[in-house]
Write a protein that holds these residues in place. Sequence first.
Motif, PDB file in Angstrom:
ATOM      1  N   LEU A  87      -5.505 -12.118 -52.988  1.00  0.00           N
ATOM      2  CA  LEU A  87      -6.505 -11.445 -52.096  1.00  0.00           C
ATOM      3  C   LEU A  87      -6.833 -13.181 -50.362  1.00  0.00           C
ATOM      4  O   LEU A  87      -6.836 -12.740 -49.358  1.00  0.00           O
ATOM      5  N   ALA A  88      -7.278 -13.899 -51.181  1.00  0.00           N
ATOM      6  CA  ALA A  88      -7.068 -15.687 -50.883  1.00  0.00           C
ATOM      7  C   ALA A  88      -6.166 -15.200 -49.726  1.00  0.00           C
ATOM      8  O   ALA A  88      -5.530 -16.196 -48.253  1.00  0.00           O
ATOM      9  N   LEU A  89      -4.612 -15.577 -50.218  1.00  0.00           N
ATOM     10  CA  LEU A  89      -3.691 -15.698 -49.192  1.00  0.00           C
ATOM     11  C   LEU A  89      -3.515 -14.544 -48.490  1.00  0.00           C
ATOM     12  O   LEU A  89      -3.064 -15.290 -47.097  1.00  0.00           O
ATOM     13  N   ALA A  90      -3.144 -13.485 -48.690  1.00  0.00           N
ATOM     14  CA  ALA A  90      -3.362 -12.808 -47.720  1.00  0.00           C
ATOM     15  C   ALA A  90      -4.724 -12.803 -46.284  1.00  0.00           C
ATOM     16  O   ALA A  90      -4.216 -12.458 -45.344  1.00  0.00           O
ATOM     17  N   GLN A  91      -5.362 -13.253 -46.801  1.00  0.00           N
ATOM     18  CA  GLN A  91      -6.518 -13.398 -45.730  1.00  0.00           C
ATOM     19  C   GLN A  91      -6.483 -14.687 -45.462  1.00  0.00           C
ATOM     20  O   GLN A  91      -6.364 -14.441 -43.730  1.00  0.00           O
ATOM     21  N   PHE A  92      -5.493 -15.748 -45.114  1.00  0.00           N
ATOM     22  CA  PHE A  92      -5.284 -16.920 -45.261  1.00  0.00           C
ATOM     23  C   PHE A  92      -4.098 -16.621 -43.896  1.00  0.00           C
ATOM     24  O   PHE A  92      -4.731 -16.691 -43.184  1.00  0.00           O
ATOM     25  N   ALA A  93      -3.477 -16.008 -44.290  1.00  0.00           N
ATOM     26  CA  ALA A  93      -2.132 -15.542 -43.900  1.00  0.00           C
ATOM     27  C   ALA A  93      -2.839 -14.890 -42.596  1.00  0.00           C
ATOM     28  O   ALA A  93      -2.450 -14.698 -41.173  1.00  0.00           O
ATOM     29  N   ILE A  94      -3.427 -14.060 -42.526  1.00  0.00           N
ATOM     30  CA  ILE A  94      -4.880 -12.520 -41.592  1.00  0.00           C
ATOM     31  C   ILE A  94      -5.413 -13.957 -40.466  1.00  0.00           C
ATOM     32  O   ILE A  94      -5.105 -13.294 -39.439  1.00  0.00           O
ATOM     33  N   ALA A  95      -6.050 -14.571 -41.004  1.00  0.00           N
ATOM     34  CA  ALA A  95      -6.451 -15.404 -40.206  1.00  0.00           C
ATOM     35  C   ALA A  95      -5.660 -16.535 -39.475  1.00  0.00           C
ATOM     36  O   ALA A  95      -6.288 -16.671 -37.881  1.00  0.00           O
ATOM     37  N   ILE A  96      -4.785 -17.257 -39.987  1.00  0.00           N
ATOM     38  CA  ILE A  96      -3.300 -17.851 -38.991  1.00  0.00           C
ATOM     39  C   ILE A  96      -3.274 -16.447 -37.502  1.00  0.00           C
ATOM     40  O   ILE A  96      -3.261 -17.733 -36.590  1.00  0.00           O
ATOM     41  N   TYR A  97      -2.600 -15.531 -38.085  1.00  0.00           N
ATOM     42  CA  TYR A  97      -2.402 -14.864 -36.760  1.00  0.00           C
ATOM     43  C   TYR A  97      -3.865 -14.632 -35.935  1.00  0.00           C
ATOM     44  O   TYR A  97      -3.217 -14.500 -34.568  1.00  0.00           O
ATOM     45  N   GLY A  98      -4.699 -14.143 -36.451  1.00  0.00           N
ATOM     46  CA  GLY A  98      -5.361 -14.134 -35.140  1.00  0.00           C
ATOM     47  C   GLY A  98      -6.465 -14.730 -34.601  1.00  0.00           C
ATOM     48  O   GLY A  98      -6.250 -15.551 -33.455  1.00  0.00           O
ATOM     49  N   GLY A  99      -5.452 -16.334 -35.345  1.00  0.00           N
ATOM     50  CA  GLY A  99      -5.907 -17.833 -34.198  1.00  0.00           C
ATOM     51  C   GLY A  99      -4.952 -17.223 -33.232  1.00  0.00           C
ATOM     52  O   GLY A  99      -5.400 -18.169 -32.182  1.00  0.00           O
ATOM     53  N   PHE A 100      -4.044 -17.235 -33.645  1.00  0.00           N
ATOM     54  CA  PHE A 100      -3.203 -17.217 -32.843  1.00  0.00           C
ATOM     55  C   PHE A 100      -2.721 -16.700 -31.831  1.00  0.00           C
ATOM     56  O   PHE A 100      -2.558 -16.921 -30.423  1.00  0.00           O
ATOM     57  N   PHE A 101      -2.993 -15.415 -32.120  1.00  0.00           N
ATOM     58  CA  PHE A 101      -2.729 -13.536 -31.015  1.00  0.00           C
ATOM     59  C   PHE A 101      -4.223 -13.146 -31.824  1.00  0.00           C
ATOM     60  O   PHE A 101      -5.377 -12.893 -30.276  1.00  0.00           O
ATOM     61  N   GLY A 102      -4.015 -12.086 -32.441  1.00  0.00           N
ATOM     62  CA  GLY A 102      -5.500 -11.306 -32.698  1.00  0.00           C
ATOM     63  C   GLY A 102      -5.689 -10.111 -32.959  1.00  0.00           C
ATOM     64  O   GLY A 102      -6.146  -9.619 -33.120  1.00  0.00           O
ATOM     65  N   ALA A 103      -4.557  -9.209 -31.389  1.00  0.00           N
ATOM     66  CA  ALA A 103      -4.359  -8.171 -32.284  1.00  0.00           C
ATOM     67  C   ALA A 103      -3.751  -7.760 -32.951  1.00  0.00           C
ATOM     68  O   ALA A 103      -3.197  -7.699 -33.409  1.00  0.00           O
TER      69      ALA A 103
END
Length: 260
Positions: free
Chosen positions: A148-164
């Motif tokens: 769960l932690a690794l999945a959310q970490f990757a998603i958060a990086i994507y969100g900070g970079f673009f977010g859509a």
Amino acid sequence: MIDPQHLTFIHSLLLFNTAFIAGGLNAVAGGGTFITFPALIFTGVPPITANATNNTAIWVAALASAGAYRKDLGVKREVFLLLCSISLVGGVIGSLALLYTSADVFKKLIPYLLLLATLVFTFGDALRGWLQLHSQKSTVESVPIINLALAQFAIAIYGGFFGAGLGILMLATLSFLGIKSIHTMNAFKIFLGTCVNGVAIIPFIFAGVIAWQQAILMAVGGSLGGYLSAHYARRVNPQLIRKFVIFVGFTMTIYFFIHG
């Protein structure tokens, strides 16, 4: 290129209305970025500045929706706090990655990022359904927290970079928690999204890449749309909204592939 600090009346009207609609879309089905980000580009805001400005406006608007959904957030607080912390770290990394990306490279990435987000949004329900079916075969405690932690970490990086498409990716992750109520999942999604987008604003502020006039105008419009729609979300058929968002997403993707 038009000066991003110069707002005409027509541009102001366009940005406010698109932000209002996007706030409603995000509260009901997600996908508001598909219209707010292109709207900023169309009014002459450079791509990286448009992304940072859109991120800022979405964050403020999401706070309004979070207030309306707070009563649905009442389970698994320990995991929720962990995911919030991870979201903060990932959001900072993603925003810094954006700032170290050249304008030309980011402009070339836009159609591919929009395509990725549109595909995620289009097939998000099917993915979430599969994940929920899978979660019914196991207990929450049997899911390794590191996954769960690794999945959310990757998603958060994507969100900070673009977010859509960020919300759909988070819903898929939250399905592993065994949460079955869509309203509870939306509450988690909105609160985690505010963590990612909120912390990403800090590097953007220091880098001076936010067009504040546009951000404030869109934040007001998005907040009104998000807050009003969050209260009436249960009366709206989200599938109709999703079809509209998917149409807009593919339309914008094709446009940026042709004119990018």
